[in-house]
Design an enzyme around this catalytic site. Structure first.
Site, mmCIF file in Angstrom:
data_model
loop_
_atom_site.group_PDB
_atom_site.id
_atom_site.type_symbol
_atom_site.label_atom_id
_atom_site.label_comp_id
_atom_site.label_asym_id
_atom_site.label_seq_id
_atom_site.Cartn_x
_atom_site.Cartn_y
_atom_site.Cartn_z
ATOM 1 N N ASN B 166 0.686 -1.028 0.039
ATOM 2 C CA ASN B 166 -0.030 -0.062 0.136
ATOM 3 C C ASN B 166 0.923 1.373 -0.190
ATOM 4 O O ASN B 166 0.139 2.570 -0.489
ATOM 5 C CB ASN B 166 -1.162 -0.221 1.611
ATOM 6 C CG ASN B 166 -0.187 -0.437 2.018
ATOM 7 O OD1 ASN B 166 0.290 -1.634 2.471
ATOM 8 N ND2 ASN B 166 -0.211 0.427 3.968
ATOM 9 N N CYS B 341 7.718 13.031 11.209
ATOM 10 C CA CYS B 341 7.299 13.738 11.458
ATOM 11 C C CYS B 341 5.355 14.279 11.412
ATOM 12 O O CYS B 341 4.552 14.330 11.533
ATOM 13 C CB CYS B 341 8.045 15.460 10.905
ATOM 14 S SG CYS B 341 9.730 15.320 11.039
HETATM 15 C C1 LIG Z 1 -2.595 -3.837 2.563
HETATM 16 C C2 LIG Z 1 -4.114 -3.211 2.887
HETATM 17 N N1 LIG Z 1 -4.563 -4.261 3.685
HETATM 18 C C3 LIG Z 1 -5.496 -4.054 4.199
HETATM 19 C C4 LIG Z 1 -5.985 -2.436 4.527
HETATM 20 C C5 LIG Z 1 -7.268 -2.561 5.428
HETATM 21 O O1 LIG Z 1 -8.176 -2.272 5.222
HETATM 22 P P1 LIG Z 1 -10.177 -2.176 5.158
HETATM 23 O O2 LIG Z 1 -9.924 -0.112 5.560
HETATM 24 O O3 LIG Z 1 -10.926 -2.270 4.180
HETATM 25 O O4 LIG Z 1 -9.677 -2.495 6.962
HETATM 26 C C6 LIG Z 1 -5.405 -1.518 3.640
HETATM 27 C C7 LIG Z 1 -6.153 -0.325 3.624
HETATM 28 O O5 LIG Z 1 -5.992 0.316 4.057
HETATM 29 C C8 LIG Z 1 -4.349 -1.856 3.226
HETATM 30 O O6 LIG Z 1 -4.250 -0.563 2.601
HETATM 31 S S1 FES Z 2 7.910 16.730 14.434
HETATM 32 FE FE1 FES Z 2 9.414 16.005 12.681
HETATM 33 S S2 FES Z 2 11.353 17.976 13.406
HETATM 34 FE FE2 FES Z 2 9.387 18.440 14.201
#
Ligand SMILES: Cc1ncc(COP(=O)(O)O)c(C=O)c1O
Ligand code: FES
Lengths: 143, 420
Positions: B166, B341
């Site tokens: 992802n 961050c």
């Molecule tokens: C690779 C992957 N697996 C699982 C999920 C979780 O899916 P869901 O939001 O349907 O629980 C996501 C999405 O956030 C994902 O990108």
């Molecule tokens: S939160 Fe990482 S530099 Fe400010």
């Protein structure tokens, strides 16, 4: 996350960006943070040797918007102060001025560290005593 | 959120803000919404009601959706179990197999850059006495099949490796992984969330025994997903993780989300029709964005495999620029960053760390997720904004200055105690 107007203002219009010649005896340089941690600040001061007043300051920062704003603000605040007055600036003052949320407090700590490191460097160059302040050194220049 | 029209690169207008975070979620396709609507109003029945028209209508709609989903992945409709989303599907697959086959063995194999829904499920099983191997990934984000072979032993019951990542869009060699599992009599589960409807995926050809799916990544609604559970060669059995009325052939109790399921089915039908064409379009937009950025900036690095990659994914690190400050500069564009961050834990992305890229590049990373509703004008606008902002932030970056002075940043003794 929502940023305060002051953080946005410093981010969009950073004050005193730039560099001084770090070899000049009037210049103190602080380089704090580390790239692996996501934040590096370089803050430089130019001090009048007769008055010990910080006449100019510059910064460059790699870090989040709050880190950029903290260091930009720090340069504004140190200007016109004597080095000893500048040492009284606290990160909590920066937090208050910029309304930083708790997760961004360390960005202000870094700005305070940068001020101290810059002043420490200037004092060292000018034979004044100060608490040693850790700061980054290119390896080639050490030893 | 305010919307205004401004002139982008060239003379086409783009509408702001621009959404380019399609790995997080996608906009529900209007055709999907339209098909769902009657199931909130006049066709509101419970698909489990056997005694009246309301129930039959709902059940029929669910069965049509089941068939459409099955068709997209080369399965049969009886192999589709509806869930609340892929997080639940991953939990059901991994915990359900572990519990069912625990007499046979207690070893599970996964890899370092899975979604947390897989990693944390595996971690919990470790507490219950299962052994889990977390395979490393190579620089391109893919596992080494030899590592997998070496990790398998006679106690291995399950291999769970995602189809597409992802964050970096890297496609795992699932067909080879599945073949290896079948050779050894080990079940193969894959989190196929990001791949479905984007790249060809077929449970027979790819040797998959269990696959997690979710509607909201392919222009369907949130809160509805499915688990594919193979019925023959081999027949996979699961221990249900949610007890109740015995819906979904006892594998997942709970009244079905009929409108959501109808939407999921429609989203899959659209994907079955148009995927091949859409993939070409997305890859072209992605490459246009990549070329525009890389043509104007030096020291930008692509994270993850270029060759084995989702068509809409671009994950780049902009050296010497911190990700959150970059997001702040392009605040009319919705993308995400692996920077510490930006994260609540102040830890940089474990996925990028898993590639061995170095934390500094994780802090500098931006993920662009191009989807069905993005246009070329948007891509051009995004490229222009990103390039301008990176240039501005590099002028502000002490690291860029040091690098330009010829200082090797890896040799600098940094003073920081890590703050995060
Ligand atoms: C690779 C992957 N697996 C699982 C999920 C979780 O899916 P869901 O939001 O349907 O629980 C996501 C999405 O956030 C994902 O990108
Ligand atoms: S939160 Fe990482 S530099 Fe400010």
């Amino acid at each position: 996350m929502a940023y305060s107007d002051k953080v946005l203002d410093h981010y969009n219009h950073p004050r005193n960006v730039g560099s001084f010649d770090k070899n000049s005896t009037e210049v103190g340089t602080g380089l704090v943070g580390a790239p692996e941690c996501g934040d590096v600040m370089k803050l430089q001061i130019k001090v009048n040797p007769a008055t010990n007043i910080i006449e100019d300051a510059k910064f460059k920062t790699f870090g989040c918007g709050s880190a950029i704003a903290s260091s930009s603000l720090a340069t504004e605040w140190v200007k016109g102060k004597t080095v000893d007055e500048a040492l009284t600036i606290r990160n909590t003052d920066i937090v208050k001025e910029l309304s930083l949320p708790p997760v961004k407090i360390h960005c202000s700590v870094l700005a305070e560290d940068a001020i101290r490191a810059a002043i420490g460097d200037w004092k060292k160059k000018n034979g004044q005593h100060s608490q040693p302040q850790p700061q980054a050194q290119p390896v080639e220049q050490r030893a | 959120m305010s919307t205004n029209v401004i002139s982008g690169n060239g003379n086409k207008d783009v509408k702001l803000p621009i959404y380019m975070d399609n790995h997080a979620t996608t906009r529900t396709d209007p055709r999907v919404v339209e098909e769902m609507l009657p199931y909130f109003t006049e066709k509101f029945g419970n698909a489990a009601s056997r005694n009246h028209e309301f129930g039959w209508v709902a059940e029929q709609a669910v069965e049509q959706a089941r068939e459409r989903i099955a068709k997209l992945i080369g399965a049969t409709s009886k192999e589709i179990i509806f869930t609340s989303g892929a997080t639940e599907s991953n939990n059901l697959a991994i915990k359900g197999v572990a519990e069912m086959y625990k007499e046979k063995g207690n070893h599970i194999i996964t890899q370092a850059i899975e979604h947390k829904a897989v990693l944390d499920t595996c971690k919990r099983l470790e507490k219950y006495g299962f052994r889990v191997t977390y395979l490393p990934v190579q620089k391109d984000g893919r596992i080494d099949l030899d590592d997998l072979k070496r990790a398998m032993d006679d106690k291995t019951i399950l291999v769970t490796i995602m189809t597409a990542n992802n964050e970096i869009g890297a496609l795992q060699p699932i067909r080879e992984i599945g073949a290896l599992c079948h050779e050894r009599g080990v079940l193969f589960h894959t989190d196929a969330v990001q791949a479905i409807g984007k790249v060809p995926f077929n449970v027979i050809q790819d040797n998959v025994d269990l696959a997690s799916l979710t509607a909201h990544k392919l222009y369907g609604p949130k809160g509805v997903g499915a688990l594919y559970v193979r019925r023959k060669n081999p027949r996979v059995q699961l221990v249900a993780q949610i007890d109740g009325g015995g819906h979904e052939r006892g594998m997942r109790s709970g009244t079905l989300n009929v409108p959501g399921i109808v939407g999921f089915g429609k989203a899959c039908a659209i994907a079955s029709e148009g995927m091949a064409e859409e993939a070409v379009k997305l890859a072209a937009l992605r490459d246009r964005l990549k070329d525009a950025i890389m043509g104007q900036l030096d020291e930008v690095y692509i994270n993850g495999s270029v060759e084995h990659r989702l068509p809409g994914n671009l994950n780049i690190s902009f050296a010497y620029v911190e990700g959150e400050s970059l997001l702040m500069g392009i605040n009319d564009i919705a993308v995400s960053s692996g920077s510490a961050c930006t994260s609540a834990t102040l830890e940089p992305s474990y996925v990028l760390k898993g590639l061995g890229a170095g934390d500094d590049l994780a802090h500098s990373s931006i993920r662009f997720g191009i989807g069905r509703f993005n246009t070329q004008a948007e891509v051009d606008y995004v490229a222009e904004r990103v390039v301008d902002t990176v240039k501005r932030l590099r002028e502000l970056s002490p690291l860029y200055e040091m690098a330009k002075e010829g200082i090797d940043l890896t040799k600098v003794q940094w003073a920081a105690e890590p703050t995060h």
